[in-house]
Design a protein around this motif. Structure first.
Motif, PDB file in Angstrom:
ATOM      1  N   LEU A 194      -5.682  -3.515   0.201  1.00  0.00           N
ATOM      2  CA  LEU A 194      -6.626  -2.891   1.125  1.00  0.00           C
ATOM      3  C   LEU A 194      -7.530  -3.934   1.778  1.00  0.00           C
ATOM      4  CD1 LEU A 194      -7.606   0.258  -0.984  1.00  0.00           C
ATOM      5  CD2 LEU A 194      -6.421   0.273   1.231  1.00  0.00           C
ATOM      6  N   ALA A 195      -8.024  -4.882   0.971  1.00  0.00           N
ATOM      7  CA  ALA A 195      -8.898  -5.926   1.517  1.00  0.00           C
ATOM      8  C   ALA A 195      -8.128  -6.805   2.495  1.00  0.00           C
ATOM      9  CB  ALA A 195      -9.463  -6.766   0.372  1.00  0.00           C
TER      10      ALA A 195
ATOM     11  N   ARG B 131      -7.642  -5.008   5.905  1.00  0.00           N
ATOM     12  CA  ARG B 131      -8.844  -5.033   6.741  1.00  0.00           C
ATOM     13  C   ARG B 131      -9.047  -6.431   7.337  1.00  0.00           C
ATOM     14  NH1 ARG B 131     -10.805  -1.730   2.412  1.00  0.00           N
ATOM     15  NH2 ARG B 131     -11.737  -3.557   1.420  1.00  0.00           N
TER      16      ARG B 131
ATOM     17  N   GLN C 234      -3.914   2.671  -3.567  1.00  0.00           N
ATOM     18  CA  GLN C 234      -5.275   2.277  -3.956  1.00  0.00           C
ATOM     19  C   GLN C 234      -5.367   0.817  -4.379  1.00  0.00           C
ATOM     20  OE1 GLN C 234      -7.656   4.464  -3.334  1.00  0.00           O
ATOM     21  NE2 GLN C 234      -5.999   5.840  -2.670  1.00  0.00           N
ATOM     22  N   ASN C 235      -4.351   0.028  -4.082  1.00  0.00           N
ATOM     23  CA  ASN C 235      -4.355  -1.386  -4.483  1.00  0.00           C
ATOM     24  C   ASN C 235      -5.470  -2.121  -3.732  1.00  0.00           C
ATOM     25  OD1 ASN C 235      -3.514  -4.350  -4.297  1.00  0.00           O
ATOM     26  ND2 ASN C 235      -2.029  -3.556  -5.774  1.00  0.00           N
ATOM     27  N   LYS C 236      -6.473  -2.597  -4.458  1.00  0.00           N
ATOM     28  CA  LYS C 236      -7.657  -3.193  -3.844  1.00  0.00           C
ATOM     29  C   LYS C 236      -7.319  -4.488  -3.091  1.00  0.00           C
ATOM     30  CE  LYS C 236     -10.891  -1.248  -7.230  1.00  0.00           C
ATOM     31  NZ  LYS C 236     -11.902  -1.546  -8.284  1.00  0.00           N
ATOM     32  N   THR C 237      -6.452  -5.307  -3.652  1.00  0.00           N
ATOM     33  CA  THR C 237      -6.093  -6.570  -2.984  1.00  0.00           C
ATOM     34  C   THR C 237      -5.431  -6.305  -1.642  1.00  0.00           C
ATOM     35  OG1 THR C 237      -5.785  -7.652  -5.125  1.00  0.00           O
ATOM     36  CG2 THR C 237      -4.742  -8.686  -3.219  1.00  0.00           C
TER      37      THR C 237
ATOM     38  N   GLU D  76       1.490   1.440  -3.644  1.00  0.00           N
ATOM     39  CA  GLU D  76       0.257   1.629  -4.423  1.00  0.00           C
ATOM     40  C   GLU D  76      -0.907   1.814  -3.445  1.00  0.00           C
ATOM     41  OE1 GLU D  76      -0.482  -1.448  -7.238  1.00  0.00           O
ATOM     42  OE2 GLU D  76       1.405  -1.146  -8.337  1.00  0.00           O
TER      43      GLU D  76
ATOM     44  N   LEU E  15       0.817  -1.213   0.000  1.00  0.00           N
ATOM     45  CA  LEU E  15       0.000   0.000   0.000  1.00  0.00           C
ATOM     46  C   LEU E  15       0.850   1.261   0.000  1.00  0.00           C
ATOM     47  CD1 LEU E  15      -2.824  -1.059   2.477  1.00  0.00           C
ATOM     48  CD2 LEU E  15      -3.081  -0.563   0.033  1.00  0.00           C
TER      49      LEU E  15
END
Length: 626
Positions: A615-616, A619, A610-613, A608, A605
């Protein structure tokens, strides 16, 4: 005059009985010497034609001729070295001639010795003619081959590059075909490095096997007598040198050269090849060498090892000199610490032998040599015993690794020769690259042979290291290996000059293998993908993408530890590889290492946001860690 007190091995050898094999070798050798003599005349004419070039390539500081004893009368065989000439570096004592040790102040303040160095006498008795002493770095220090007082010998292989040191003149004399072979003292790579830079073969025997009596010591527990010789008629040079130095009867020589093939196992130091930082072209050549030695008759399946990590784990006293490092970096830290200990031991022993002379005479020295000498005479260390403890532990560790039949394969140095008069020669970085690997044999006292790899745009030599005392089996292995290595190098040269084509796009072999791995991955053929990525890595082991892609295939196969290790390697090569952080994070999460996994996803992160993988995953792991 200061001289080394450590010696070992029996000298001399008897005359050769009328053995057909021996006479065949001698016949081939005579033809080879004639060819070499003609080539030498042409080389000398070329050197004289170069504007401002010193006579004899600047290799010699003393010219004389020490003739061998008369040949025995027939039917006795001629002396083994009959017709061959050799030179010795400027720290070999010759009766009636004052050695300079690379420095005129040394020569001015010492008298001519009453005896000749034992090794020179041995070679003379076997028919060799000593034709002079050669230029060396002052007092045996230095790695470039440059000398403030005598100048820098011209490297015949690449005149614009330094010849390497400290025994530069010996290597140049052979490379320029002014002598058939040459001697030098190898303390911390002093013969191996010049041989590598001048494209020669070199043999550094086990410590104590060849007597050093009659040489001026730099570091008595590190000094060994090394030999440089040309690539041609290798069989003859090893045969004659071995017979003249190591054995006292012809039957022992014939046992070495005419005996049965030996079982052997090659152990590749993969971490050292990675440090070479070779381009794809050079990596292909190294891969070809690996193929050559792996297919030798009588060889066991090759082993691959991280020699730095092995040394770290098996030389406990070395940890005192290692810099703080992560688990992955321990091996690199150990190799650096090894070269540090080698240099500290050299300084301590030089000070013990020569401090009074340096302080009394205050010799005029080159800038880089002066720095090294001052470091030596001002040397102080609280625990000298630890230096010798590391030496003993390293020798035992390598004996345990290699046993009687193992041969460690690694690059001779981690860097390439510089341009003459380059400012980088004074940098610590250049010295670190030169000493990175030579300390393994130097500090342990193991024997080593270096072989130059031809057809490269940089000088690269491969080194073969065997356990202390395994000189005979190492030389036998080189005789079996050398011609096959050269064939593989030539084939590899042809391969890299003709790019592999895929449609209208030219890609090199490793990239083509990567693409095949990608195709297999898309077809969900995970094991096949691993095979292709592994082949690409074997051709180019400095490409982070190959490791990262193989990690993805390992994850699909559920081989999480292998996936994590590949990501580790990818991140060593490319600290900004987002995919490597993501894949390592997943491997760690699956194996319940949640904190380490979270760190990896946060690294991703940071690169990157905004990397969706990532970020998920962040969490998800935060919930698991509550």
């Amino acid at each position: 005059m200061a001289s080394s007190t450590q010696s070992g091995g029996a000298g001399g050898g008897g005359t050769i009985a009328s053995n057909p094999r021996v006479w065949v070798v001698a016949g081939v050798a005579i033809a080879g010497v004639i060819v070499l003599a003609e080539a030498a005349r042409r080389r000398r004419r070329w050197l004289r034609s170069k504007s401002g070039a010193p006579p004899d390539a600047g290799a010699f500081c003393d010219r004389f001729e020490l003739s061998p004893p008369p040949q025995p009368l027939p039917p006795a065989a001629p002396h083994l070295l009959s017709g061959l000439t050799f030179a010795a570096s400027d720290n070999f004592e010759i009766e009636g001639y004052v050695a300079g040790f690379g420095n005129p102040d040394w020569k001015r303040t010492h008298e001519a010795p009453r005896h000749t160095a034992v090794t020179v006498t041995m070679l003379q008795k076997q028919g060799g003619t000593c034709i002079g002493r050669t230029v060396m770095d002052e007092l045996g220090f230095g790695v470039t081959g440059e000398n403030l007082h005598c100048g820098t010998p011209i490297n015949p292989a690449s005149p614009s590059l330094i010849p390497g040191g400290s025994c530069s003149g010996s290597a140049v004399a052979v490379a320029a075909q002014l002598a058939d072979f040459a001697l030098g003292t190898d303390t911390i790579g002093d013969v191996r490095i010049p041989a590598s830079f001048c494209c020669l073969l070199c043999f550094r025997p086990s410590y104590g096997v060849v007597p050093t009596l009659g040489t001026i010591a730099n570091s008595q527990s590190l000094d060994t007598i090394g030999i440089s010789f040309p690539l041609s008629i290798i069989y003859y040079y090893i045969y004659t040198y071995y017979a003249s130095i190591f054995v006292s009867s012809v039957s022992q020589v014939e046992y070495l050269f005419c005996g049965l093939k030996q079982t052997r196992q090659f152990v590749f130091a993969d971490d050292c090849f990675q440090l070479l930082k070779a381009s794809n072209q050079k990596t292909v050549h190294v891969h070809a060498i690996k193929n050559a030695v792996q297919t030798l008759p009588g060889s066991q399946p090759p082993k691959h090892i991280n020699i730095g990590q092995y040394i770290y784990a098996n030389v406990p006293s070395l940890k005192e000199f290692c810099e703080p490092a992560t688990k992955i970096q321990e091996g690199m830290s150990a190799l650096k610490a090894l070269s540090t200990v080698m240099l500290l031991l050299q300084r301590y022993e030089f000070k013990a032998t020569h401090q009074n002379w340096v302080n009394t005479v205050k010799p005029k020295l080159g800038l880089d040599i002066s720095t090294r000498v001052l470091q030596a005479v001002n040397f102080a260390h609280d625990n000298i015993k630890s230096l010798y403890a590391i030496r003993n532990e390293l020798r035992a560790a390598l004996k345990n690794l290699l046993k009687d039949t193992g041969i460690l394969v690694l690059p001779t140095t981690a860097g390439y020769p510089l341009k003459r008069n380059s400012k980088e020669r004074l940098s610590s970085g250049f010295e670190d690259r030169m000493y990175k690997f030579v300390g393994i044999a130097a500090l342990s006292g193991c024997c080593e042979v270096t072989i130059p790899l031809a057809n490269l745009d940089h000088h690269v030599s491969l080194s073969f290291v065997a356990a202390h005392g395994s000189d005979k089996s190492l030389l036998r292995a080189i005789l079996d290996t050398y011609s096959l290595i050269q064939e593989q190098v030539i084939l590899a040269s042809k391969l890299v000059t003709a790019p592999v084509t895929n449609g209208d796009i030219d890609v090199d072999a490793s990239e083509l293998l990567k693409e095949k791995g990608n195709s297999a991955f898309k077809r969900r053929q995970w094991s096949k993908a691993v095979e292709f990525y592994s082949e690409a890595i074997s051709l180019s082991d400095t490409n982070a993408t190959y490791y990262c892609n193989r990690a993805a295939a390992y994850l699909e196969l559920g081989r999480f530890k292998q996936a994590e290790a590949d990501c580790d390697q990818a991140l060593l090569l490319d600290r900004k590889n987002v995919k490597a952080y993501l894949r390592r994070g997943f491997a760690r999460e699956v194996t319940l290492n949640y904190k380490e996994a979270l760190q990896d996803f946060r690294h991703a992160l940071a690169l990157e946001p905004q990397n969706k993988t990532a970020l998920a995953a962040e969490r998800r792991l935060q919930k698991l860690l509550k």
